[in-house]
Structures are given as structure tokens and as C-alpha cells.
Design a protein around this motif. Structure first.
Motif, PDB file in Angstrom:
ATOM      1  N   VAL A 106       0.856  -1.182   0.000  1.00 55.06           N
ATOM      2  CA  VAL A 106       0.000   0.000   0.000  1.00 55.06           C
ATOM      3  C   VAL A 106       0.893   1.232   0.000  1.00 55.06           C
ATOM      4  CG1 VAL A 106      -1.731   1.306   1.288  1.00 55.06           C
ATOM      5  CG2 VAL A 106      -1.895  -1.190   1.142  1.00 55.06           C
ATOM      6  N   ASP A 107       0.724   2.068  -1.021  1.00 55.94           N
ATOM      7  CA  ASP A 107       1.506   3.300  -1.121  1.00 55.94           C
ATOM      8  C   ASP A 107       0.891   4.417  -0.286  1.00 55.94           C
ATOM      9  OD1 ASP A 107       3.380   2.169  -2.938  1.00 55.94           O
ATOM     10  OD2 ASP A 107       1.942   2.460  -4.557  1.00 55.94           O
ATOM     11  N   VAL A 108      -0.422   4.549  -0.354  1.00 54.20           N
ATOM     12  CA  VAL A 108      -1.097   5.605   0.402  1.00 54.20           C
ATOM     13  C   VAL A 108      -2.586   5.288   0.500  1.00 54.20           C
ATOM     14  CG1 VAL A 108      -1.518   7.087  -1.611  1.00 54.20           C
ATOM     15  CG2 VAL A 108      -1.344   8.123   0.643  1.00 54.20           C
ATOM     16  N   VAL A 109      -3.161   5.600   1.652  1.00 50.57           N
ATOM     17  CA  VAL A 109      -4.611   5.580   1.809  1.00 50.57           C
ATOM     18  C   VAL A 109      -5.061   7.007   1.531  1.00 50.57           C
ATOM     19  CG1 VAL A 109      -6.527   5.239   3.407  1.00 50.57           C
ATOM     20  CG2 VAL A 109      -4.568   3.680   3.465  1.00 50.57           C
ATOM     21  N   ASP A 110      -5.805   7.189   0.440  1.00 48.14           N
ATOM     22  CA  ASP A 110      -6.181   8.525   0.002  1.00 48.14           C
ATOM     23  C   ASP A 110      -7.393   9.090   0.732  1.00 48.14           C
ATOM     24  OD1 ASP A 110      -4.281   9.150  -2.147  1.00 48.14           O
ATOM     25  OD2 ASP A 110      -5.125   7.359  -3.070  1.00 48.14           O
ATOM     26  N   ALA A 111      -8.324   8.228   1.112  1.00 44.45           N
ATOM     27  CA  ALA A 111      -9.537   8.725   1.748  1.00 44.45           C
ATOM     28  C   ALA A 111     -10.175   7.623   2.581  1.00 44.45           C
ATOM     29  CB  ALA A 111     -10.521   9.220   0.694  1.00 44.45           C
ATOM     30  N   LEU A 119      -7.557   3.613  -1.730  1.00 44.38           N
ATOM     31  CA  LEU A 119      -6.113   3.486  -1.562  1.00 44.38           C
ATOM     32  C   LEU A 119      -5.428   3.218  -2.886  1.00 44.38           C
ATOM     33  CD1 LEU A 119      -5.159   0.118  -1.363  1.00 44.38           C
ATOM     34  CD2 LEU A 119      -6.851   0.401   0.425  1.00 44.38           C
ATOM     35  N   ARG A 120      -4.125   3.540  -2.924  1.00 46.97           N
ATOM     36  CA  ARG A 120      -3.269   3.236  -4.067  1.00 46.97           C
ATOM     37  C   ARG A 120      -2.209   2.255  -3.593  1.00 46.97           C
ATOM     38  NH1 ARG A 120      -1.093   8.785  -5.622  1.00 46.97           N
ATOM     39  NH2 ARG A 120      -1.983   9.424  -3.650  1.00 46.97           N
ATOM     40  N   TRP A 121      -1.829   1.346  -4.496  1.00 46.42           N
ATOM     41  CA  TRP A 121      -0.896   0.286  -4.143  1.00 46.42           C
ATOM     42  C   TRP A 121      -0.059  -0.078  -5.359  1.00 46.42           C
ATOM     43  CZ3 TRP A 121      -1.743  -3.837  -7.302  1.00 46.42           C
ATOM     44  CH2 TRP A 121      -3.014  -3.961  -7.864  1.00 46.42           C
ATOM     45  N   HIS A 122       0.931  -0.919  -5.114  1.00 43.54           N
ATOM     46  CA  HIS A 122       1.683  -1.501  -6.229  1.00 43.54           C
ATOM     47  C   HIS A 122       2.085  -2.922  -5.853  1.00 43.54           C
ATOM     48  CE1 HIS A 122       5.200  -0.221  -3.836  1.00 43.54           C
ATOM     49  NE2 HIS A 122       5.836  -1.198  -4.461  1.00 43.54           N
ATOM     50  N   ALA A 123       2.376  -3.713  -6.870  1.00 46.46           N
ATOM     51  CA  ALA A 123       2.848  -5.088  -6.682  1.00 46.46           C
ATOM     52  C   ALA A 123       3.981  -5.315  -7.686  1.00 46.46           C
ATOM     53  CB  ALA A 123       1.726  -6.088  -6.909  1.00 46.46           C
ATOM     54  N   THR A 124       5.120  -5.739  -7.187  1.00 48.27           N
ATOM     55  CA  THR A 124       6.284  -6.025  -8.027  1.00 48.27           C
ATOM     56  C   THR A 124       6.632  -7.490  -7.817  1.00 48.27           C
ATOM     57  OG1 THR A 124       7.049  -3.764  -7.647  1.00 48.27           O
ATOM     58  CG2 THR A 124       8.666  -5.332  -8.519  1.00 48.27           C
ATOM     59  N   THR A 136      -7.735   0.872  -5.345  1.00 52.20           N
ATOM     60  CA  THR A 136      -8.816   0.047  -4.807  1.00 52.20           C
ATOM     61  C   THR A 136      -9.734   0.914  -3.966  1.00 52.20           C
ATOM     62  OG1 THR A 136      -7.410  -1.927  -4.726  1.00 52.20           O
ATOM     63  CG2 THR A 136      -9.371  -1.950  -3.336  1.00 52.20           C
ATOM     64  N   ILE A 137     -11.015   0.698  -4.135  1.00 52.86           N
ATOM     65  CA  ILE A 137     -12.021   1.282  -3.252  1.00 52.86           C
ATOM     66  C   ILE A 137     -12.616   0.115  -2.480  1.00 52.86           C
ATOM     67  CG2 ILE A 137     -14.156   2.614  -3.060  1.00 52.86           C
ATOM     68  CD1 ILE A 137     -11.839   4.181  -4.391  1.00 52.86           C
ATOM     69  N   ILE A 138     -12.492   0.160  -1.173  1.00 51.17           N
ATOM     70  CA  ILE A 138     -13.022  -0.895  -0.303  1.00 51.17           C
ATOM     71  C   ILE A 138     -14.322  -0.385   0.307  1.00 51.17           C
ATOM     72  CG2 ILE A 138     -12.612  -2.337   1.724  1.00 51.17           C
ATOM     73  CD1 ILE A 138      -9.582  -1.790   1.329  1.00 51.17           C
ATOM     74  N   GLY A 139     -15.412  -1.060  -0.016  1.00 55.13           N
ATOM     75  CA  GLY A 139     -16.703  -0.753   0.606  1.00 55.13           C
ATOM     76  C   GLY A 139     -16.859  -1.630   1.835  1.00 55.13           C
ATOM     77  N   THR A 140     -17.316  -1.070   2.933  1.00 60.12           N
ATOM     78  CA  THR A 140     -17.415  -1.834   4.174  1.00 60.12           C
ATOM     79  C   THR A 140     -18.821  -1.769   4.757  1.00 60.12           C
ATOM     80  OG1 THR A 140     -16.796   0.034   5.587  1.00 60.12           O
ATOM     81  CG2 THR A 140     -14.994  -1.315   4.717  1.00 60.12           C
ATOM     82  N   THR A 141     -19.028  -2.588   5.738  1.00 55.60           N
ATOM     83  CA  THR A 141     -20.266  -2.587   6.509  1.00 55.60           C
ATOM     84  C   THR A 141     -19.922  -3.088   7.910  1.00 55.60           C
ATOM     85  OG1 THR A 141     -22.557  -3.349   6.565  1.00 55.60           O
ATOM     86  CG2 THR A 141     -20.918  -4.948   5.820  1.00 55.60           C
ATOM     87  N   LEU A 154     -11.462  -2.473  -7.985  1.00 52.52           N
ATOM     88  CA  LEU A 154     -10.049  -2.215  -8.200  1.00 52.52           C
ATOM     89  C   LEU A 154      -9.686  -2.270  -9.666  1.00 52.52           C
ATOM     90  CD1 LEU A 154      -7.906  -5.250  -7.922  1.00 52.52           C
ATOM     91  CD2 LEU A 154     -10.049  -5.396  -6.694  1.00 52.52           C
ATOM     92  N   GLU A 155      -8.694  -1.475  -9.982  1.00 54.32           N
ATOM     93  CA  GLU A 155      -8.117  -1.473 -11.324  1.00 54.32           C
ATOM     94  C   GLU A 155      -6.614  -1.297 -11.181  1.00 54.32           C
ATOM     95  OE1 GLU A 155      -9.864  -2.405 -13.826  1.00 54.32           O
ATOM     96  OE2 GLU A 155     -11.835  -2.149 -12.887  1.00 54.32           O
TER      97      GLU A 155
END
Length: 173
Positions: A106-111, A119-124, A136-141, A154-155
Motif C-alpha cells: 500500500v503506497d497511500v490511503v487517500d480517503a 487506496l493506491r498500491w503496487h505489486a512487483t 482500490t475502493i473498499i466498501g465496508t459494513t 479495483l483497477e
């Protein structure tokens, strides 16, 4: 300026049909909202679901009406774009059992909103070992006494992901 009775009635009816900002905000205030610590826990769970999958995490932290949507993934598994990638928790669990772990950073949690995290992330990894960046946008309950993931949207850079998986592409331009 003259208004007909019909115009005044139509205006009054339409004003009651649309919610005011005050009513929207009061409904949000009634919802339980995640704290910063709870949002961090959900992000950590998301990373575990992708990079170190354990069925127990999904069973506990994914809601019964869970759905995962990603056109990036749909291109790899030959699903139509715009359709849910994993329409149910059970389908997601089965897919994760057969997927190799990916080192998501995880690079940063934007909101963080009441029930959503961006959040924004990367995978190498893999053959090309290049960083594929994603959002990724995580919807919660809040159910069963704790926060659960209800949806993942996510994209990511699927061309880099393809290279990392050992694939290739030819640019025809």
C-alpha cells in the motif's frame, strides 16, 4: 410573474421528491463510521486477502453479500467487462485458494469515509519484476460486531501485470 396552480403543485411535489443536503448528511450521521484505526485494520485485511490469503480472514472479514469488481482482472479471466469479477464471497474464496500470493504494498490511503476506503498500491513480482500500480475502493459494513469488507472495486496496470506473470504483448499501432 404569474404561476399556475399546476406549476406550483409540480414544483412543490418535485421539491419533496429530492432529498436535501441536510437530510443526506443527517442519514450519514446516523451510520456508524470507521475510526482511523478500524480503517487501518480493514486495509491490513485487504492486503492479507491478496498477498497472504487465509480462508479464515475471508470468512470473518468479508460480508455475506461480498462482491469484487475489476475489469483489469476480467481481461485475464475472460469475463465481460463491467460484470462482477467475483460475484459472491464463495466465488472469491475459491479463486483466492488457486491464486498465487502477490506482494501488494500500500503506497497511500487517500480517503476514509464512513463506509469506504480509497487506496493506491503496487505489486512487483514475477518474470519482469516491474511495479504494477493500482487503485482500490473498499466498501465496508459493520456486521457481527466488527467491520467487514462488502465490496472491492479495483483497477491496475494489467499490461505490466501480464509481463510479471510471464506473458507478453505486441503493440500494433
Amino acid at each position: 410573474m404569474r404561476f399556475s396552480a399546476l406549476a406550483i403543485a409540480a414544483l412543490a411535489t418535485s421539491a419533496t421528491a429530492f432529498p436535501t443536503l441536510g437530510s443526506i448528511f443527517s442519514r450519514q450521521a446516523e451510520k456508524a463510521c470507521m475510526t482511523e484505526a478500524e480503517a487501518k485494520e480493514i486495509v491490513d485485511i485487504y492486503v492479507r486477502l491478496i498477498s497472504n490469503y487465509q480462508p479464515e480472514d475471508c470468512e470473518k472479514y468479508c460480508a455475506s453479500d461480498f462482491v469484487d469488481r475489476s475489469d483489469s482482472i476480467n481481461t485475464f479471466i475472460f469475463r465481460p467487462l463491467g460484470e462482477p469479477t467475483f460475484a459472491t464471497k464463495e466465488i472469491f474464496m475459491e479463486a483466492q485458494l488457486s491464486n498465487p500470493p502477490f506482494p501488494v504494498v500500500v503506497d497511500v490511503v487517500d480517503a476514509v469515509a464512513c463506509e469506504a476506503i480509497a487506496l493506491r498500491w503496487h505489486a512487483t513480482f514475477g518474470a519482469a519484476n516491474l511495479p504494477s500500480r493500482g487503485i482500490t475502493i473498499i466498501g465496508t459494513t459493520k456486521r457481527e460486531g466488527h467491520w467487514q469488507i462488502r465490496s472491492l472495486d479495483l483497477e491496475f496496470n494489467s499490461l505490466i501485470w501480464l509481463l510479471n506473470m510471464g506473458g507478453s504483448y505486441v503493440w500494433e499501432g
